[in-house]
Enzyme design. Sequence first.
Site, PDB file in Angstrom:
ATOM      1  N   LYS A  52       0.846  -1.206   0.000  1.00 17.37           N
ATOM      2  CA  LYS A  52       0.000   0.000   0.000  1.00 17.37           C
ATOM      3  C   LYS A  52       0.875   1.247   0.000  1.00 17.37           C
ATOM      4  CE  LYS A  52      -3.673  -2.271   2.626  1.00 17.37           C
ATOM      5  NZ  LYS A  52      -4.207  -2.570   3.958  1.00 17.37           N
ATOM      6  N   GLN A  96      -4.643  -1.533  10.131  1.00 18.06           N
ATOM      7  CA  GLN A  96      -4.573  -2.838   9.472  1.00 18.06           C
ATOM      8  C   GLN A  96      -5.180  -3.915  10.359  1.00 18.06           C
ATOM      9  OE1 GLN A  96      -3.596  -3.373   6.334  1.00 18.06           O
ATOM     10  NE2 GLN A  96      -3.816  -5.586   6.436  1.00 18.06           N
ATOM     11  N   ASP A 119     -11.433   2.907   5.084  1.00 21.57           N
ATOM     12  CA  ASP A 119     -11.925   1.535   4.933  1.00 21.57           C
ATOM     13  C   ASP A 119     -13.449   1.444   4.988  1.00 21.57           C
ATOM     14  OD1 ASP A 119      -9.974  -0.519   4.599  1.00 21.57           O
ATOM     15  OD2 ASP A 119      -9.206  -0.130   6.604  1.00 21.57           O
TER      16      ASP A 119
HETATM   17  N1  GUN Z   1      -6.842  -6.647   6.405  1.00 22.91           N
HETATM   18  C1  GUN Z   1      -7.201  -7.348   5.300  1.00 22.91           C
HETATM   19  N2  GUN Z   1      -7.918  -6.567   4.454  1.00 22.91           N
HETATM   20  C2  GUN Z   1      -8.010  -5.365   5.050  1.00 22.91           C
HETATM   21  C3  GUN Z   1      -8.645  -4.151   4.670  1.00 22.91           C
HETATM   22  O1  GUN Z   1      -9.265  -4.021   3.604  1.00 22.91           O
HETATM   23  N3  GUN Z   1      -8.525  -3.120   5.549  1.00 22.91           N
HETATM   24  C4  GUN Z   1      -7.860  -3.236   6.714  1.00 22.91           C
HETATM   25  N4  GUN Z   1      -7.814  -2.180   7.527  1.00 22.91           N
HETATM   26  N5  GUN Z   1      -7.273  -4.355   7.109  1.00 22.91           N
HETATM   27  C5  GUN Z   1      -7.350  -5.403   6.277  1.00 22.91           C
END
Ligand code: GUN
Length: 287
Positions: A52, A96, A119
């Site tokens: 990311k 995360q 998110d």
């Molecule tokens: N862990 C796996 N997928 C995601 C996501 O889309 N957002 C977040 N914050 N954690 C994750």
Amino acid sequence: MAILLDGKKTANDLNEITRNRILKLKQRGIVPGLAVVIVGEDQASQRYVRNKHKLALKLGVNSIIKAVPATVTENQLLNLIAELNHDQTIQAILVQDPLPTRLNEQKIMQSISPEKDVDGFTTTNVGKLYLNHSGNYPVACTPKGIMTLLQQYNISLRGKKAVVIGRSAIVGKPMAALLVNAGASVSILHRYTNDITEYTQDADIVISATGVLRLLDSEAIKSGAVIVDVGQNLDENGHLVGDVDFETVRQKAAAITPVPGGVGPMTIATLMQQTVDLTEWGATNDE
Ligand code: GUN
């Protein structure tokens, strides 16, 4: 033989649009800021966060990683998020998942300001999605990325029978809401569903997000179905594969996402898209 829903190409195109939007913002003196909070040493999470961060920097986002040790207290984490909520240089915050189980994940996720909730995990934004609010709000990145991919291939949803396997807050539930909002009739299946094939064999669209290797073979699906595979599993040879037995299912489906190169790149491209969305929405409010 199914057509491939090429997430890699679609994500690259979306990233190009995002990069141009960021250039335009920079001409107005605005730089989108994304803060990613990662707790502990989970290898998969660290890899996701690195990816990311790399893409964000490449597109011109001011990306910062807040890596905190697994021993962090709940209050320390809440304080960090409160700081980010007030930080004028940060428009998007992502914590995360998963967090260490001793931390109250709901409390932590809900402490993110809904205006910075990239998110779409806060109750405010989930509520807007469920009510199909008009107006601007973020939505969970994986389901939203899947919708973008389906749109790209002109796959219509209105009046279709859709099945979502998995009921997580990150994928299954928001996915089902988006499909309902788009006019599909949706079943959400999960670990307590007695016979998933009873549903999948009748479905026009199947979204699988379980992490179960070879959950679906060609017997499980209807001829001409659209198959979206959110699974990320390692097979016996250590290769990354999805939930779907790709080689047999692709013979029978009309369209299918590969793993890798399907949903994964769309998730991260959508994260960048929404980082810029939040920045633009915030900038409009400030003017
Ligand atoms: N862990 C796996 N997928 C995601 C996501 O889309 N957002 C977040 N914050 N954690 C994750």
